[in-house]
Design an enzyme around this catalytic site. Sequence first.
Site, PDB file in Angstrom:
ATOM      1  N   ALA A 202      44.533 -26.918  15.483  1.00  0.00           N
ATOM      2  CA  ALA A 202      43.571 -25.872  15.837  1.00  0.00           C
ATOM      3  C   ALA A 202      42.814 -26.215  17.119  1.00  0.00           C
ATOM      4  CB  ALA A 202      42.598 -25.647  14.681  1.00  0.00           C
TER       5      ALA A 202
ATOM      6  N   ASP B 191      48.439 -22.955  11.872  1.00  0.00           N
ATOM      7  CA  ASP B 191      48.359 -23.965  10.819  1.00  0.00           C
ATOM      8  C   ASP B 191      49.189 -25.175  11.242  1.00  0.00           C
ATOM      9  OD1 ASP B 191      47.527 -24.068   7.631  1.00  0.00           O
ATOM     10  OD2 ASP B 191      49.253 -25.323   8.112  1.00  0.00           O
TER      11      ASP B 191
ATOM     12  N   ASP C 201      39.747 -21.103   8.296  1.00  0.00           N
ATOM     13  CA  ASP C 201      40.012 -21.423   6.887  1.00  0.00           C
ATOM     14  C   ASP C 201      40.582 -22.833   6.854  1.00  0.00           C
ATOM     15  OD1 ASP C 201      40.364 -21.273   4.184  1.00  0.00           O
ATOM     16  OD2 ASP C 201      42.110 -19.938   4.263  1.00  0.00           O
TER      17      ASP C 201
ATOM     18  N   HIS D 169      38.672 -15.546  -0.543  1.00  0.00           N
ATOM     19  CA  HIS D 169      39.250 -14.960   0.658  1.00  0.00           C
ATOM     20  C   HIS D 169      38.603 -13.633   1.044  1.00  0.00           C
ATOM     21  CE1 HIS D 169      42.512 -17.877  -0.390  1.00  0.00           C
ATOM     22  NE2 HIS D 169      42.424 -18.078   0.907  1.00  0.00           N
TER      23      HIS D 169
ATOM     24  N   ASP E  17      48.578 -20.631   3.596  1.00  0.00           N
ATOM     25  CA  ASP E  17      49.055 -19.948   2.389  1.00  0.00           C
ATOM     26  C   ASP E  17      49.111 -18.437   2.566  1.00  0.00           C
ATOM     27  OD1 ASP E  17      46.334 -19.056   2.052  1.00  0.00           O
ATOM     28  OD2 ASP E  17      45.898 -20.945   1.037  1.00  0.00           O
TER      29      ASP E  17
END
Length: 513
Positions: free
Chosen positions: A349, A314, A366, A270, A294
């Site tokens: 997305a 997400d 991500d 990350h 997350d």
Amino acid sequence: MTTERAGLVWLLAATFLVAVAGLVYELIAATASSYLLGDSVRQFSLVIGIFLSSMGLGAWLSRYVGDPVTGFIRAQIALGLIGGFSASVIFAAYAGYGVIGLPLYGALVVIGALSGMEIPLIARVLEEIGAHEFRFENVLTFDYLGALVASLAFPLLIVPYLGLMSAALAFGCLNLAVAGLSLWVFRDRLGPRGRGTWVAWGLALGLSGLALIQSERMVSALDAALYEDDIIFAERTPYQAITVTRFRDRTRLFLDQSIQFDSRDEHRYHESLVHPALSRVARPRNVLVLGGGDGMAAREVLRHGAVEAVTLVDLDPRVTELFRDHDDLAALNGEALRDPRVTIVNADAWTYLSDPGPAYDVIIADLPDPRTLALSKLYSREFYQLMVQRLAFGGAFVTQAGSPLYAREAYWSIVETLEAVPSPARPGETLEVTPYHVLVPSFGDWGFALAQPDAPAQRAITLPPGLKFMSPPVWAAAQVFDGDTDRVAVEVNSIRNHPLAAYYQQGWDYWFE
């Protein structure tokens, strides 16, 4: 109601029910294989082809069945057992041996053949009982209606509320219920010779019913065999299977059995994903994170004092809920998803970028690896063109791009795809792309691609305090590729041809099959 009329009504109802069960088995096999093997288009195509051809084989074999009533009932008993336990056997084979080919395709052939026998045998029974209202097209109509119901119920009800193993066992019991009712309706035709069939049906129903009752324990046992650590959370959503494991202070997240992070080394991933991109922008005030439910990427973004707003997009609301609302999981992301600067949007997305919306100083992708065509489109030239339209002047975009070692062609295809996107800041030119990679022990050698419409200024990387991994020397070394990972000739990924998914599958198969 006459015996003839009762037989006709029941057999049409049975046609509907067995059609539902047969298509559910087919969808379970296709879904399980795509979860475990990837490349959903290839897996669904193989499953559909094998299943349909096996149905043709079963229809041909039905001519050798002497008594159609007994043959139909025994086919339902066999389907109840083989179809009902198919998902359990597939997942057990994967957990124990890492392979599913023989149980998957073997079960498909048998289930398809048994399903192919059903319509010819039903038609023969209707003719034998002298059903004057019988028309073959009525049987086909009920068969096709059953297929429609199964195809609608599978994604909306069956997978979210039952899961694959419980669903297979439940529909196995449905086949056995059809067998039992057929035994009762046609008891006078079977006579004493039906006793053995009654016994077989009773044993099969008892075994399947017990397995269905114990299905949650069976799922837990198989999950324990699939994962090294203790499972602290497991749930199947309409989008994916979520599993969180823990051993001592080590927490790992798996989506559809693929690891997403390991708390021991996720900082390497990350920090590498986020900070080089934010350091390229003078004042990164408004940041978009695509994926990253997350909250780890959002945690790193919030380390930058200039950041005023983070939008996290997400697809699966259950993931963002888990890492926002559960204290022990929220602690892993520094409670980033509870920060008032973070806005969570549960959406696709592609759809989010396509809709009108604000411009962002930095966009961070991500997203899951491009294992399937559905995921490959999120690494396509068309997707990156949408992304460029949402970048503010002087902005930057970064994406995780897989392993340049294990999936070398896939990695460089992503880089070349970005390099093929026109730059809105420099007419006639394309995006400036910086490929780089770092070692993340959980994943291996892992790559990223940083893109900007403007040529990046030649300045030293500026990093926030408190990082564990990323530093100016690490950043400089990350941009160096050796002979095993350096650029190779590849195609640009587009939604029209999707070479990326094939590159990805071939690369990982070469190393791990």
